[in-house]
Design an enzyme around this catalytic site. Structure first.
Site, PDB file in Angstrom:
ATOM      1  N   ASP A  93      10.161  -7.509 -12.653  1.00  8.50           N
ATOM      2  CA  ASP A  93       9.894  -6.086 -12.468  1.00  8.50           C
ATOM      3  C   ASP A  93      10.734  -5.231 -13.416  1.00  8.50           C
ATOM      4  OD1 ASP A  93       8.998  -3.685 -11.484  1.00  8.50           O
ATOM      5  OD2 ASP A  93      10.221  -3.754  -9.663  1.00  8.50           O
TER       6      ASP A  93
ATOM      7  N   ASP B 115       5.864  -0.932 -16.778  1.00  6.14           N
ATOM      8  CA  ASP B 115       6.234  -1.563 -15.512  1.00  6.14           C
ATOM      9  C   ASP B 115       5.505  -2.894 -15.345  1.00  6.14           C
ATOM     10  OD1 ASP B 115       7.005  -2.191 -12.960  1.00  6.14           O
ATOM     11  OD2 ASP B 115       6.180  -0.406 -12.009  1.00  6.14           O
TER      12      ASP B 115
END
Length: 373
Positions: A43, A253
């Site tokens: 992440d 992201d």
């Protein structure tokens, strides 16, 4: 035998496996002594690395046993108060032991709670034996909830905050940079790619384009870049109807599948796709209001081009802009948000070698077949 490394050690290529997993990607992170493999969501949109630990008060099920800190000779609880405890923004002291308790929440309502601790992290090297980095702060999580599945044991934060794995590694491998290559969906978990760290992870060569990272006031740890617009075929649609684009209006992201853009921009993208795609949309009540087509869209859909500051044009083929929602049905892999900014999600990153250089403050994209290491 694992070789400990001093902070200034220069290594050509340090790598970890990254695997596709139902819209997410999991990174193999090896911690503890003896080493134990953790498979955690990769992440770039958050900072903390955490893993489910025994004892589990409330844990989501996964096919690997949770990490047992009692079996590791290098596990240490982080004291509270301490400088290490302050690396994460949401911590509290828990007397009488004064452990550093943490809480980590996410936009999809997932939640992790536990204690901060330090551990040795082991990395594979393409040039020699594995190397270890001691005293990495991570979250030993005992109470978790959310949308995790059986292949995921936690989450590894790869953003720029002080508690992130990237920040803690720092220049241990020669430079503050890393790169990843995300394989297409659907790919079996046996089709892995790699995340590279340090001096061997730079992205360069033919086809590489580079854009600048933009430091934003809140949250400042994310990889913000400036997106001027997206072309559908030869038609350029600006991010804002006015044609102006705010600096740092999207962030990259790897933990969010869909690319999120403001509603006005999304509506204009969908309208243009409906105009140029010479196929009949699939009208499925379960998939509304998404724009969906049959499998032919992968061959007949237009190429989208994301125009980043640089200039840096990143071409998005139909295989990364239309994702299978059900058997034989492929839906547009972008969604609308009421926020003025957006998110460049992991579907849009498929089959690009993407390099994050924290020293040069840049992100680079290179078209790559990520299924070939």
């Amino acid at each position: 035998m694992n070789v400990p490394i001093p902070p200034s050690f220069h290594l050509d290529t340090v790598v970890s496996d990254i695997l596709p997993d139902s819209g997410e990607y999991v990174l193999k992170v090896t911690i503890g002594t003896p080493p134990y493999d953790i498979y955690a969501i990769a992440d770039t949109g958050s900072d903390l690395f955490w893993a489910q630990c025994l004892p589990c008060d409330q844990c989501f099920p996964h096919k690997y046993p949770p990490y047992n800190p009692k079996l590791s000779s290098t596990y240490r609880d982080v004291a509270c108060p301490s400088q290490q405890c302050q690396l994460h923004g949401s911590t509290s002291c828990a007397p009488p032991t004064n452990t550093c308790n943490f809480t980590q929440g996410y936009s999809d309502s997932s939640l992790a709670k536990g204690v901060l601790a330090t551990e040795t992290v082991t990395f594979a090297s393409t040039t020699g034996p594995p190397v270890t980095v001691p005293n990495i702060v991570f979250g030993c999580s005992h109470n978790n909830s959310g949308v995790f599945n059986e292949n995921e044991m936690g989450l590894v934060g790869l953003a720029k905050g002080s508690v992130s794995l990237i920040s803690q590694i720092g220049t241990s491998f020669g430079a503050r940079r890393f790169s990843h290559c995300l394989v297409p969906f659907p790919s079996p978990p046996t089709v892995t790619s790699i995340m590279s760290f340090g001096s061997g992870s730079e992205v360069s060569g033919p086809g590489t384009v580079t854009t600048s990272l933009v430091t934003m006031p809140n949250p400042s740890s994310l990889y913000h870049v400036t997106l001027y617009g997206i072309s559908v075929g030869s038609t350029n649609l600006p991010f804002h109807s006015s044609g102006a684009s705010a600096k740092g209006n999207v962030f990259i992201d790897s933990g969010t599948p869909l690319t999120m853009v403001p509603r006005d921009f999304y509506d204009r993208l969908v309208a243009e796709l409906r105009r140029v795609v010479e196929l009949t949309p699939v009208d499925d009540p379960q998939l509304r209001p998404q724009l969906c087509y049959g499998r032919d869209v992968l061959a007949k859909g237009p190429v989208l081009t994301a125009h980043f500051d640089g200039p840096a044009d990143v071409e998005l083929k139909p295989t990364s802009t239309f994702i299978q929602a059900k058997d034989g049905v492929f839906c547009f892999a972008m969604a609308a948000t009421d926020s003025p900014g957006g998110i460049f999600g992991n579907y849009a990153q498929i089959n690009y070698l993407i390099g994050f250089d924290l020293d040069a403050n840049t992100v680079s994209f290179k078209p790559t077949d990520c299924t070939k290491k």
